[in-house]
Design an enzyme around this catalytic site. Structure first.
Site, PDB file in Angstrom:
ATOM      1  N   HIS A 165       0.721  -1.128   0.049  1.00 43.03           N
ATOM      2  CA  HIS A 165       0.049  -0.004   0.016  1.00 43.03           C
ATOM      3  C   HIS A 165       0.884   1.244   0.029  1.00 43.03           C
ATOM      4  O   HIS A 165       0.343   2.299  -0.515  1.00 43.03           O
ATOM      5  CB  HIS A 165      -1.041  -0.034   0.970  1.00 43.03           C
ATOM      6  CG  HIS A 165      -2.134  -0.621   1.217  1.00 43.03           C
ATOM      7  ND1 HIS A 165      -2.298  -2.230   1.267  1.00 43.03           N
ATOM      8  CD2 HIS A 165      -3.497  -0.550   0.546  1.00 43.03           C
ATOM      9  CE1 HIS A 165      -3.393  -2.655   0.988  1.00 43.03           C
ATOM     10  NE2 HIS A 165      -4.034  -1.651   0.442  1.00 43.03           N
ATOM     11  N   GLY A 166       2.111   1.292   0.530  1.00 44.73           N
ATOM     12  CA  GLY A 166       2.906   2.514   0.662  1.00 44.73           C
ATOM     13  C   GLY A 166       4.131   2.130   1.373  1.00 44.73           C
ATOM     14  O   GLY A 166       4.317   1.379   2.009  1.00 44.73           O
TER      15      GLY A 166
END
Length: 497
Positions: free
Chosen positions: A322-323
């Site tokens: 996701h990041g």
């Protein structure tokens, strides 16, 4: 180019739809060529230079797929292809994170790098990894470059999903259009309008209770308990309506062209366990992590201890996907721990059948609370900001450094002076209303009897979409209201991933 922009709605989409309709009369292949070309233009409108990256990724993976037709070389070429895709993703997504982490760990300044993250790289890279792995497992190799290009770059799902498999998309591109194309287009337009309303009217208006509070925390400030709970609950609902709204818009757009995308959300905040939550939230990502990470690691076939290890590894990597930040790793780790506890609880409890209504209500409350707490790490930009928010949630307030609101309520970004106490009350009412919508109303695919819901038993006839004047009026009203808020131009939250 945002779905929720005037350029997309009044220029790109009409031109694409008209060109597709004209080409489709000639042949199905002409139609997919128009869609493929339009999808590449859609992506290139962001930064044209990164269109070359997308085309190079498509070309290399398509060529590798052709080379994998040789059974003797299938596994080695497939492994090479997966490694190349991961290397591309790691370079663009994690180089900055790696250099920053090494600098913080060693105290030695490293050369400054600023690698720009291309839009949608996590999604189109994962889709092509899935394609190569499926071919390694014996799936048919795609030999049509146009169909493959459209599978990867189809603009409704290109930027933020849902994650799709080639086997569920490419056959749709090649078959003839159904005779009820007008009904499909009407259903798609209505679904798109519903998703647009969720994004522009609900999610974007919740952002005013989230963005300034978390920015204050990440800058080293504090927040009162009241603002902490309001901001955290508002973000929990903002990300749901933002991302599920995007997924609904993607489904609606694809349906306008006769293509059916998979459902990505099934009312996840109605879940009464973390296991159920992940069967309802970002379903296509859960499917990918299960099929291409959790099961290859051994799944639950190697004993209970390995099962829990595999769950933790899968969710940690899912968080990192996701990041590129430690907060995402913590978020993924929390959900991994939640899942392990949930499985342990089920194993200890045994198969007791359906829980009673009070027991399910308690299970729902525990699940929702756990999800909300984890969202703090997902939203905060720094670990310090996340820990400060957690402290404020449980009564450790920040005193003189606490966030002070300007006391302005923004309705479709139009400012209304109300004062801070009133803003807290209004914000609480808006959050309560948004939560009531998420919990009480059917989700959009259910409302429009889309895919698996088409044969589901219908309880109440008035919640079923029909191609009639009343539903056309509702669609036009939702679309018109959304138009007034689109000038805010707030990006979708998942664009950063």
């Amino acid at each position: 180019m945002l779905f929720s922009s005037y350029t997309f709605l009044f220029q790109f989409l009409p031109v694409t739809a008209l060109a597709f309709a004209a080409a489709r009369r000639h042949s199905p292949r002409a139609g997919i060529m128009v869609l493929a070309g339009a999808s590449l233009i859609f992506y290139g409108a962001w930064k044209p230079i990164y269109l070359l990256l997308l085309l190079a990724s498509i070309g290399v993976n398509f060529w590798l797929g052709l080379r994998m037709e040789d059974p003797l070389r299938r596994r080695s070429i497939g492994t090479l292809g997966v490694a190349l895709n991961l290397a591309l993703l790691c370079y663009f997504k994690y180089t900055n994170f790696l250099f920053d982490s090494l600098t913080a760990l060693t105290g030695t300044p490293l050369p400054f790098v600023n690698v720009i993250l291309p839009l949608g790289i996590s999604f189109f890279t994962f889709q092509q990894i899935a394609y190569l792995v499926d071919v390694m497992r014996g799936a048919k190799v795609e030999r049509d470059i146009v169909s493959y290009t459209l599978f990867v770059s189809f603009f409704p799902h290109l930027i933020a999903g849902p994650l799709v498999h080639h086997a569920e998309m490419i056959p749709q591109f090649k078959r003839g259009r159904t005779g009820r194309s007008a009904v499909l287009a009407a259903r798609g337009l209505a679904i798109f309008a519903a998703g647009l309303f969720k994004k522009v009217v609900i999610a974007d208006n919740l952002a005013q209770f989230v963005t300034p509070v978390f920015a204050h925390l990440d800058a080293g400030g504090g927040v009162t308990t009241e603002w902490a709970w309001l901001a955290t609950l508002a973000y929990s609902l903002q990300i749901y309506f933002d991302f599920s709204g995007y997924s609904d818009m993607a489904i609606g757009l694809a349906l306008m062209f006769g293509i059916r995308l998979p459902v990505n959300f099934r009312s996840p905040y109605k879940a009464a366990s973390i296991i159920e939550f992940w069967r309802r939230w970002h379903i296509t990502l859960s499917r990918f992590l299960r099929d291409y990470l959790y099961i290859p690691l051994g799944g639950n076939r190697l004993g209970e201890i390995r099962r829990y290890q595999n769950l933790l590894v899968t969710m940690l990597l899912g968080g990192l996907w996701h990041g590129a930040a430690w907060n995402f790793v913590i978020w993924g780790g929390l959900h991994g721990i939640y899942l392990c506890i949930n499985h342990l609880w089920r194993a200890w409890r045994g198969d007791g059948g359906q829980p009673s209504m009070p027991a399910r209500g308690l299970s729902w409350a525990v699940t929702f609370f756990a999800v909300v707490i984890a969202w703090v790490f997902f939203r905060a930009k720094t670990p310090a900001g996340a820990w400060q928010m957690l402290g404020s949630l449980f009564g450790f307030e920040a005193g003189s450094s606490a966030y002070v609101s300007p006391g302005i309520l923004r309705v479709m970004d139009l400012p209304i002076l109300v004062g801070e106490p009133s803003l807290l009350l209004i914000g609480g009412c808006i959050v309560a209303l948004a939560l009531a919508i998420a919990l009480s109303l059917p989700n959009v695919p259910q409302l429009f009897r889309y895919r698996e819901y088409r044969r589901a038993p219908e309880r109440r006839a008035f919640v079923r979409w029909r191609p009639n004047g009343a539903w056309a009026l509702f669609t036009a009203l939702a679309f018109a209201i959304s138009l007034f808020g689109m000038w805010q131009r707030l990006e979708f939250l998942y664009f950063q991933f």
